[in-house]
Design an enzyme around this catalytic site. Structure first.
Site, PDB file in Angstrom:
ATOM      1  N   ASP A 110      84.754  64.484   5.868  1.00 56.31           N
ATOM      2  CA  ASP A 110      86.185  64.365   6.178  1.00 56.31           C
ATOM      3  C   ASP A 110      86.458  63.397   7.337  1.00 56.31           C
ATOM      4  O   ASP A 110      85.640  63.264   8.238  1.00 56.31           O
ATOM      5  CB  ASP A 110      86.724  65.764   6.531  1.00 56.31           C
TER       6      ASP A 110
ATOM      7  N   ASN B 285      92.036  66.165  -5.164  1.00 56.74           N
ATOM      8  CA  ASN B 285      92.152  64.777  -4.694  1.00 56.74           C
ATOM      9  C   ASN B 285      92.821  63.829  -5.695  1.00 56.74           C
ATOM     10  O   ASN B 285      93.209  62.712  -5.335  1.00 56.74           O
ATOM     11  CB  ASN B 285      90.779  64.214  -4.299  1.00 56.74           C
TER      12      ASN B 285
END
Ligand code: FPP
Length: 268
Positions: A44, A92
């Protein structure tokens, strides 16, 4: 007397009576004989890394994919047996089309490289996730890379692609329910091991250490079943800046914890 001054005087007295506070030496080098067998990482912070540099988000993913290569190589070199990375989640797809395409291109680039190098590097590569939405060309390359690497005995690298833990568990439940409907299984005979063996991670030991960089302190639908007794490590470092030293820090932190798995005795 002011309370702070009072605290200082007291502390001074204690120090005078009992001498200097003992320092505990914490090594910054992991014990290579006690490495976590399975490390999982939520990669991330790519977007924020790019934003800080006034670059498009895709530049962050590009550097993030280099970080992945670096960390996978390091894990293989030091003898970590399993590395699982979260590359693309079931959620996503909601990102801008350009960003989704850029991530798919980076994955394709990596898979093409892997096809050439898995044997030399002794990497067993696998992909965890729902394959139904993966572009056909990429999917074929993924399957070829898996086939080519399936007899490799070095590190197992699991790339989570179109992966969501709830989706994974739902599919496992559907599979077991199918066996019940077919009369092959009684509901009361369903065991936790059967659930584990119905997940993408079947055959892989649960992660010992899960790392999330970028300062976010949440799990984000990653390995919910498998992480029942995992140790978490959170750091503010953004994924593109993550390196071997950061991984060492995470491993040292892991090695300084006492894992009891619900019991009272520490277990290795
Ligand atoms: C999360 O950061 C990252 C992703 C959703 C994509 C990760 C993909 C790669 C590192 C590249 C491809 C992977 C491989 C294995 C070659 P974010 O974009 O959510 O960051 P932000 O929270 O700072 O916006």
């Amino acid at each position: 007397m002011h309370s702070y001054a009072c605290f200082s005087v007291e502390r001074g007295l204690v120090m005078a009576l009992f001498g200097k506070k003992k320092r505990t030496l914490i090594s910054h080098k992991p014990d290579m004989n006690a490495l976590p067998k399975h490390i999982a990482i939520i990669m991330d912070g790519n977007g924020r890394w790019a934003k800080k540099r006034h670059l498009p988000r895709t530049a962050g993913h590009s550097v993030g994919s280099e970080t992945f290569r670096k960390i996978a190589t390091y894990c293989n070199d030091i003898g970590v047996k399993y590395l699982t990375v979260y590359a693309f989640s079931t959620e996503n797809w909601s990102r801008p089309q350009e960003e989704v395409s850029a991530i798919m291109s980076l994955l394709k680039k990596y898979v093409l490289e892997a096809i050439d190098s898995v044997e030399k590097d002794n990497i067993h590569l696998r992909f965890w996730g729902d394959r139904s939405r993966i572009p056909k060309e990429l999917l074929e390359l993924m399957e070829y890379a898996e086939k080519k690497s399936e007899t490799m005995t070095g590190i197992f690298v699991n790339v989570c692609l179109n992966y969501g833990s709830r989706d994974e568990i739902t599919k496992a439940v559907q599979k077991l329910a199918g066996a019940v409907r077919a009369g092959e299984l009684e509901p009361e005979n369903i065991t936790a091991d059967m659930v584990s063996e119905s997940l993408y991670s079947a055959g892989t030991p649960d992660p010992d250490l899960i790392i999330r960089p970028s300062g976010e302190i949440r799990v984000s639908n990653f390995l919910l079943w498998q992480s029942a007794y995992s140790e978490y490590y959170f750091t503010d470092v953004l994924w593109p800046d993550f390196d071997e030293r950061e991984l060492d820090r995470a491993i040292v932190s892991f090695q300084n914890r006492s894992r009891r798995f619900g019991g009272v005795e520490a277990k290795k």
